[in-house]
Design an enzyme around this catalytic site. Sequence first.
Site, PDB file in Angstrom:
ATOM      1  N   SER A  55      -4.180  -2.646   7.089  1.00  0.00           N
ATOM      2  CA  SER A  55      -5.233  -2.606   5.761  1.00  0.00           C
ATOM      3  C   SER A  55      -5.578  -4.088   5.866  1.00  0.00           C
ATOM      4  CB  SER A  55      -3.709  -3.009   4.836  1.00  0.00           C
ATOM      5  OG  SER A  55      -3.335  -0.915   4.909  1.00  0.00           O
TER       6      SER A  55
ATOM      7  N   THR B  23       0.923  -1.057   0.092  1.00  0.00           N
ATOM      8  CA  THR B  23      -0.463  -0.168  -0.027  1.00  0.00           C
ATOM      9  C   THR B  23       1.066   0.947  -0.098  1.00  0.00           C
ATOM     10  OG1 THR B  23       0.291  -0.007   2.324  1.00  0.00           O
ATOM     11  CG2 THR B  23      -2.095  -0.697   1.020  1.00  0.00           C
TER      12      THR B  23
ATOM     13  N   CYS C 216      18.211   4.580  -2.262  1.00  0.00           N
ATOM     14  CA  CYS C 216      18.371   5.222  -3.550  1.00  0.00           C
ATOM     15  C   CYS C 216      18.879   6.253  -4.355  1.00  0.00           C
ATOM     16  CB  CYS C 216      17.040   5.974  -3.064  1.00  0.00           C
ATOM     17  SG  CYS C 216      16.407   6.980  -1.808  1.00  0.00           S
TER      18      CYS C 216
ATOM     19  N   HIS D 127      16.532  11.369  -7.884  1.00  0.00           N
ATOM     20  CA  HIS D 127      17.088  12.257  -6.701  1.00  0.00           C
ATOM     21  C   HIS D 127      18.466  12.751  -7.400  1.00  0.00           C
ATOM     22  CE1 HIS D 127      15.752  10.503  -2.815  1.00  0.00           C
ATOM     23  NE2 HIS D 127      15.689   9.961  -2.899  1.00  0.00           N
TER      24      HIS D 127
ATOM     25  N   GLY E 270      11.176   9.775  -2.021  1.00  0.00           N
ATOM     26  CA  GLY E 270      11.781   9.150  -1.223  1.00  0.00           C
ATOM     27  C   GLY E 270      11.691   8.862   0.702  1.00  0.00           C
TER      28      GLY E 270
ATOM     29  N   GLU F 287      20.651   9.252   6.281  1.00  0.00           N
ATOM     30  CA  GLU F 287      21.292   9.077   5.008  1.00  0.00           C
ATOM     31  C   GLU F 287      22.402   9.244   5.166  1.00  0.00           C
ATOM     32  OE1 GLU F 287      18.293   8.327   3.612  1.00  0.00           O
ATOM     33  OE2 GLU F 287      19.108   8.794   1.293  1.00  0.00           O
TER      34      GLU F 287
HETATM   35  N1  LIG Z   1      10.678   5.914  -1.113  1.00  0.00           N
HETATM   36  C1  LIG Z   1      11.525   5.952  -1.744  1.00  0.00           C
HETATM   37  O1  LIG Z   1      12.198   6.365  -2.668  1.00  0.00           O
HETATM   38  C2  LIG Z   1      12.799   4.323  -0.944  1.00  0.00           C
HETATM   39  C3  LIG Z   1      13.679   4.073  -2.080  1.00  0.00           C
HETATM   40  C4  LIG Z   1      14.781   3.348  -1.194  1.00  0.00           C
HETATM   41  C5  LIG Z   1      14.067   1.845  -0.553  1.00  0.00           C
HETATM   42  N2  LIG Z   1      12.974   2.367   0.203  1.00  0.00           N
HETATM   43  C6  LIG Z   1      12.806   1.787   1.132  1.00  0.00           C
HETATM   44  O2  LIG Z   1      11.630   1.343   1.121  1.00  0.00           O
HETATM   45  C7  LIG Z   1      10.192   0.952   2.163  1.00  0.00           C
HETATM   46  C8  LIG Z   1       8.796   1.743   1.690  1.00  0.00           C
HETATM   47  O3  LIG Z   1       9.078   3.062   1.710  1.00  0.00           O
HETATM   48  P1  LIG Z   1       7.998   3.977   1.208  1.00  0.00           P
HETATM   49  O4  LIG Z   1       8.424   5.375   0.730  1.00  0.00           O
HETATM   50  O5  LIG Z   1       7.192   2.840  -0.129  1.00  0.00           O
HETATM   51  O6  LIG Z   1       7.723   3.961   2.799  1.00  0.00           O
HETATM   52  P2  LIG Z   1       5.548   4.137   2.940  1.00  0.00           P
HETATM   53  O7  LIG Z   1       4.750   4.748   1.616  1.00  0.00           O
HETATM   54  O8  LIG Z   1       5.598   4.644   4.435  1.00  0.00           O
HETATM   55  O9  LIG Z   1       5.430   2.562   3.188  1.00  0.00           O
HETATM   56  C9  LIG Z   1       5.037   1.840   4.531  1.00  0.00           C
HETATM   57  C10 LIG Z   1       4.454   0.547   4.169  1.00  0.00           C
HETATM   58  O10 LIG Z   1       5.320  -0.585   5.318  1.00  0.00           O
HETATM   59  C11 LIG Z   1       3.971  -1.464   5.458  1.00  0.00           C
HETATM   60  N3  LIG Z   1       4.132  -1.849   7.435  1.00  0.00           N
HETATM   61  C12 LIG Z   1       3.928  -0.044   7.552  1.00  0.00           C
HETATM   62  N4  LIG Z   1       3.837  -0.664   9.024  1.00  0.00           N
HETATM   63  C13 LIG Z   1       3.735  -2.083   9.217  1.00  0.00           C
HETATM   64  C14 LIG Z   1       3.284  -3.225   9.600  1.00  0.00           C
HETATM   65  N5  LIG Z   1       3.639  -3.365  11.308  1.00  0.00           N
HETATM   66  N6  LIG Z   1       3.176  -4.546   9.365  1.00  0.00           N
HETATM   67  C15 LIG Z   1       3.327  -4.811   7.875  1.00  0.00           C
HETATM   68  N7  LIG Z   1       3.076  -3.840   7.128  1.00  0.00           N
HETATM   69  C16 LIG Z   1       3.260  -1.995   7.628  1.00  0.00           C
HETATM   70  C17 LIG Z   1       2.184  -0.302   5.096  1.00  0.00           C
HETATM   71  O11 LIG Z   1       1.707  -0.588   5.082  1.00  0.00           O
HETATM   72  P3  LIG Z   1       0.209   0.118   5.619  1.00  0.00           P
HETATM   73  O12 LIG Z   1      -0.436   0.759   4.417  1.00  0.00           O
HETATM   74  O13 LIG Z   1      -0.800  -0.996   6.076  1.00  0.00           O
HETATM   75  O14 LIG Z   1      -0.019   0.394   6.904  1.00  0.00           O
HETATM   76  C18 LIG Z   1       2.901   0.094   4.066  1.00  0.00           C
HETATM   77  O15 LIG Z   1       3.004  -0.435   2.609  1.00  0.00           O
HETATM   78  C19 LIG Z   1      11.108   1.684   3.192  1.00  0.00           C
HETATM   79  O16 LIG Z   1      12.279   0.538   4.204  1.00  0.00           O
HETATM   80  C20 LIG Z   1      12.012   2.440   2.407  1.00  0.00           C
HETATM   81  O17 LIG Z   1      12.698   2.897   2.934  1.00  0.00           O
HETATM   82  C21 LIG Z   1      11.635   3.671  -0.639  1.00  0.00           C
END
Ligand SMILES: NC(=O)c1ccc[n+]([C@@H]2O[C@H](COP(=O)([O-])OP(=O)(O)OC[C@H]3O[C@@H](n4cnc5c(N)ncnc54)[C@H](OP(=O)(O)O)[C@@H]3O)[C@@H](O)[C@H]2O)c1
Length: 360
Positions: free
Chosen positions: A49, A21, A157, A250, A188, A210
């Site tokens: 969810s 999600t 990233c 980035h 990000g 970071e």
């Molecule tokens: N954004 C970037 O550019 C980027 C780049 C590289 C790596 N990352 C990494 O990728 C990961 C996701 O990042 P994001 O930016 O997509 O974060 P995000 O938008 O905050 O999404 C987090 C996801 O984790 C789920 N979640 C949270 N708590 C949970 C729990 N207790 N049990 C199961 N699921 C849970 C959430 O589900 P709900 O909706 O149900 O809360 C949501 O689907 C992170 O580790 C981040 O550091 C991100």
Amino acid sequence: MTVPPPPPGGRKWKVAVLGATGAVGQTFIRLLANHPWFELSEVAASQRSAGKRYTDAARWLEGEMPPVVANMQVVSCDPSEVKATIVFSALDSGVAGDIEEAFAKAGKIVLSNARNFRMAPDVPLVIPEVNADHLGLIDRQRVERGWTGAIVTNANCAATVAAVALAPLHQRYGLDKLFLTTMQAVSGAGYPGVASLDILGNVIPYIADEEPKLEREIRKLLGRLEDGAIVNGSFEVSAQTNRVAVEHGHTVCIAASFHDHPTPDQALAALREWKGDESTFSLPSRPEHPIAVTHSADRPQPRRDVDAGAGMTVTVGRVREDPILDLRMVALGHNMIRGAAGGSVLNAELLAVTGRLPAA
Ligand SMILES: NC(=O)c1ccc[n+]([C@@H]2O[C@H](COP(=O)([O-])OP(=O)(O)OC[C@H]3O[C@@H](n4cnc5c(N)ncnc54)[C@H](OP(=O)(O)O)[C@@H]3O)[C@@H](O)[C@H]2O)c1
């Protein structure tokens, strides 16, 4: 348009997305909706969810939600609830450690975006064009952890953008000292991420944890696999990271010195000629050019260049002499695609062509 190669083995692998999600989870869904080798069959997220239809659980952020996912019921991130053997993880790092470990213990192949396992000595941190051979760590991981599954990670990233841009130069000239200064997009930080009143018309010179992530991950990414262990790149690195009011992309300003001191023309030739690891040539998500070199004085720019190679190409420009070190240049890449979901999908494709996925 080129027709993508059929899946090795002839049948598509069913795959699940954990954290489906969130911002990265949604990018996975867009990339997997019509993937030639993988079929998205399950989506999982938190207890908030679980049990809901995906369309009710996720606040869809870009374009149209692929119909294939809209009516799927979100399940919880519990290996007994997820049937697929291959799982892409876009989980928040606060929970990713325990959940990813439980999936690997249950025999699943986990392709993780989270930071939790990236630096573990038995876990591959992979950008296929740069260090495909690091997948060899999986054998050690299975022996040491006693599981039949596996965890394969992709990098932070900004570290990914820098590592792709520097790989051809490090391979040819040997990095010695490296300064990285980033301008990182708001996406990000996930969704809802940074508050709009904090970032609109602003630059925030701090992103939690970071800088150390960049400094340690780039040395592992550009390291060598020797006798079942990664020997980190021996160069020194200093990183400064900033959040800027850009949606995706980035930008990394790089200044570097090398043992063999390339001139800007030599560096440009190395960047242009680099094709990346041969094992990646037939992967459907690999861009034709992992690096695009721009000669425009005012590029790369996120608005103009972030979607190069469907978000998988890193654009490098402003390659010039540095008055203190040897070279300086600017690299730009899509943080959600090359730096997150697209990188993970490419890692899964590499597992497929190297015979590391179970039969579909
Ligand atoms: N954004 C970037 O550019 C980027 C780049 C590289 C790596 N990352 C990494 O990728 C990961 C996701 O990042 P994001 O930016 O997509 O974060 P995000 O938008 O905050 O999404 C987090 C996801 O984790 C789920 N979640 C949270 N708590 C949970 C729990 N207790 N049990 C199961 N699921 C849970 C959430 O589900 P709900 O909706 O149900 O809360 C949501 O689907 C992170 O580790 C981040 O550091 C991100």
